[in-house]
Design a protein around this motif. Structure first.
Motif, PDB file in Angstrom:
ATOM      1  N   LEU A 204       0.836  -1.191   0.000  1.00  0.00           N
ATOM      2  CA  LEU A 204       0.000   0.000   0.000  1.00  0.00           C
ATOM      3  C   LEU A 204       0.875   1.247   0.000  1.00  0.00           C
ATOM      4  O   LEU A 204       1.888   1.307   0.713  1.00  0.00           O
ATOM      5  N   GLU A 205       0.498   2.229  -0.788  1.00  0.00           N
ATOM      6  CA  GLU A 205       1.290   3.456  -0.883  1.00  0.00           C
ATOM      7  C   GLU A 205       1.348   4.147   0.476  1.00  0.00           C
ATOM      8  O   GLU A 205       0.338   4.394   1.105  1.00  0.00           O
ATOM      9  N   GLY A 206       2.567   4.459   0.889  1.00  0.00           N
ATOM     10  CA  GLY A 206       2.774   5.157   2.151  1.00  0.00           C
ATOM     11  C   GLY A 206       2.926   4.249   3.348  1.00  0.00           C
ATOM     12  O   GLY A 206       3.320   4.705   4.423  1.00  0.00           O
ATOM     13  N   TRP A 207       2.627   2.964   3.194  1.00  0.00           N
ATOM     14  CA  TRP A 207       2.765   1.993   4.277  1.00  0.00           C
ATOM     15  C   TRP A 207       4.015   1.148   4.058  1.00  0.00           C
ATOM     16  O   TRP A 207       4.489   1.008   2.942  1.00  0.00           O
ATOM     17  N   HIS A 208       4.506   0.554   5.138  1.00  0.00           N
ATOM     18  CA  HIS A 208       5.701  -0.295   5.057  1.00  0.00           C
ATOM     19  C   HIS A 208       5.279  -1.763   5.166  1.00  0.00           C
ATOM     20  O   HIS A 208       4.286  -2.102   5.814  1.00  0.00           O
ATOM     21  N   THR A 218       1.913  -4.826   7.545  1.00  0.00           N
ATOM     22  CA  THR A 218       1.632  -3.567   6.866  1.00  0.00           C
ATOM     23  C   THR A 218       1.461  -2.517   7.946  1.00  0.00           C
ATOM     24  O   THR A 218       0.442  -2.498   8.644  1.00  0.00           O
ATOM     25  N   ASP A 219       2.448  -1.643   8.108  1.00  0.00           N
ATOM     26  CA  ASP A 219       2.442  -0.790   9.289  1.00  0.00           C
ATOM     27  C   ASP A 219       3.095   0.564   9.025  1.00  0.00           C
ATOM     28  O   ASP A 219       3.704   0.806   7.977  1.00  0.00           O
ATOM     29  N   LEU A 220       2.963   1.423  10.033  1.00  0.00           N
ATOM     30  CA  LEU A 220       3.628   2.724  10.089  1.00  0.00           C
ATOM     31  C   LEU A 220       4.268   2.863  11.457  1.00  0.00           C
ATOM     32  O   LEU A 220       3.630   2.567  12.476  1.00  0.00           O
TER      33      LEU A 220
END
Length: 509
Positions: A204-208, A218-220
């Protein structure tokens, strides 16, 4: 800061152990065991053996035989010396008769015998058997190990899965919005090539998705990603005021000994599993304490618009046949040691967000280097603490310690199976929003009162010493280390007073 008495008496339906009292009693038993096995038992045993001549006859007989042989040798030596002296005198006087020699030999033997009779016999020595002290030392060591295993840090704290409210509904919604805004800022900073690479990898764009190698999420990162200072202040304030006192009460660990190694928001998305994750495989965490707080779903609707999810905890000794499933309400935290095997259950519809944190017990502060006051019962005498440190040694090339760490964790599942505890009465909590908010308000009020007392104490010390007293802990955050949002905000306010506009939000100190 411990829990307020009102929380202890009125809200907690489960009472954790009193660690200080327990550790004092167990410490006394350990010291008594060492004194008994190393000093008292050997002394009493020697006294009894001396009185009843137990275990010493053989050794004393051998010692007496050696003494007699030594005396015989000494007698012969003395006789020879005296004979030699007599012969020398006889030659010098021109006398060398046989009768005189015999008289001199008899006189020498009589003199030696009289000297031996005058000697006071030594007191018989008492010896413990060669295996006595190793045996007593082993008994003392095993007794200390068994006493350590009975402590609440090994039988209660390390096996408990605790559930308690931490955030309100509004706070959860705000954190989800903050995560989405941070992801948008991250995506805006990507180049077209990086965006295509992320899409090709299913990110996902902007997520790691590569922050955790073995079990990616899938996190920030709340610590490293571009969250605003206000968002970080909210997280730090609420976790300090609400979570830290509960952790201190449950695990018997002072706040100074806590350090957050990772703090991140995870997204589970069932709508498009190719651009995210729906679950997480069974694993253990490299942390002393792990917690996850359910934030809910998209902020457009306060209701829960997802299905499935939750956390399943396994018992390794039962080959995953025994487990506990927990699906907490929004704002509730699940707190447990990282050594318990667990997995994220799949979400079947909607989007689900959780805040996850990993806490480490540190004996010395990583920044100041000072001793934190961590109890040995929570570190050196804790099976979980030892197993985690054994597994960390592997990174330095000592692969054999992996077996030690895994065996210690497996032993815990055999010795003390895990259990689930709701700290606050769940029926009233679920049916009354006011009841939950009142619980959190009491925690906030107690924390605010503690801060005010600290400020008054600092002001008093400053007045006494006529110098400004700074609290060393103010510059060290459990959650953000040197990048303490409180320090950042204070610095920005000071710059504003001077007429300067400065943004320290992403700076390091």
């Amino acid at each position: 800061m411990l829990l307020p008495p009102q929380i202890e008496n009125e809200y907690l339906q489960h009472k954790p152990p009193l660690y200080d009292d327990e550790r004092y009693e167990i410490g006394k038993r350990m010291i008594s065991t060492v004194i008994l096995c190393v000093f008292l038992i050997p002394y009493v045993t020697c006294d009894v053996m001396k009185k009843y001549k137990v275990f010493q006859n053989r050794r004393n007989k051998a010692a007496k035989a050696q003494q007699q042989e030594k005396k015989a040798v000494n007698v012969d030596t003395k006789v020879e010396k005296r004979k030699g002296k007599g012969k020398k005198n006889a030659k010098s006087n021109g006398k060398n008769t046989k009768g005189k020699e015999e008289e001199e030999e008899e006189a020498a033997a009589t003199t030696i015998q009289e000297e031996e009779e005058e000697e006071v016999p030594e007191e018989e020595k008492v010896y413990l058997p060669w295996y006595a002290m190793p045996f007593l030392n082993t008994v003392a060591f095993l007794s200390i190990v068994m006493l350590s295993l009975t402590t609440s840090n090994n039988s209660y704290a390390s096996r408990g899965i605790f559930q308690t409210p931490i955030f309100t509904q509004d706070e959860c919604t705000r954190l989800i919005k903050a995560a989405l805004q941070t992801a948008s800022r991250n995506a805006a900073s990507l180049t077209d090539v990086e965006k295509r690479q992320a899409q090709n990898k299913g990110i996902l764009e902007g997520w790691h998705s590569s922050r955790h190698n073995k079990y990616p999420t899938t996190d920030l990162s709340v610590i490293d990603d571009a969250f605003t200072m206000e968002d970080r202040l909210l997280v730090e304030e609420k976790l300090n005021d609400r979570l830290v006192p509960i952790v201190e009460r449950l695990y018997g660990v002072v706040p100074k000994a806590l350090h957050c190694s990772d703090l991140f928001i995870v997204r589970y998305d069932a709508n498009d599993s190719s651009l995210g994750q729906t679950s997480l495989d069974a694993h253990t965490d490299s942390s002393d304490i792990s917690f996850n707080i359910l934030l809910g779903s998209a902020p457009s609707d306060n209701a829960i618009n997802f299905e499935g999810g939750g956390t399943r905890f396994y018992n390794r000794a039962k080959a995953k046949q025994v487990y506990i499933d927990i699906q907490p309400p929004i704002g509730n935290a699940i707190i447990h040691t990282g050594a318990i095997l667990h997995e994220g259950l799949p979400i079947t519809s909607g989007t689900r967000y959780i805040l996850v944190g990993f806490l480490q017990f540190q004996r010395t502060n990583q920044i100041s280097g000072q001793y934190t006051g961590l109890s040995p019962f929570a570190s050196l005498l804790s099976v979980d603490w030892l197993s985690l440190r054994s597994l960390r040694v592997v990174s330095f090339g000592a692969e054999k310690f992996t077996i030690v760490g895994n065996l210690l964790r497996y032993w815990n599942d055999v010795y003390a199976p895990h259990f689930h505890v709701r700290l606050v009465e769940q029926g009233r909590m679920a049916s009354s929003k006011e009841y939950r908010e009142e619980f959190l308000k009491i925690l906030d009020g107690a924390a605010q009162k503690a801060r005010e007392q600290l400020e008054r104490l600092k002001a008093f010390k400053s007045k006494q010493s006529k110098k400004k007293v700074d609290d060393e802990d103010d510059s060290v955050s459990i959650w953000f280390g040197k990048n303490d949002p409180r320090k950042v905000k204070k610095m920005e306010e000071e710059e504003k007073k001077r007429g300067n506009t400065v943004n320290y939000a992403n700076s390091e100190f």
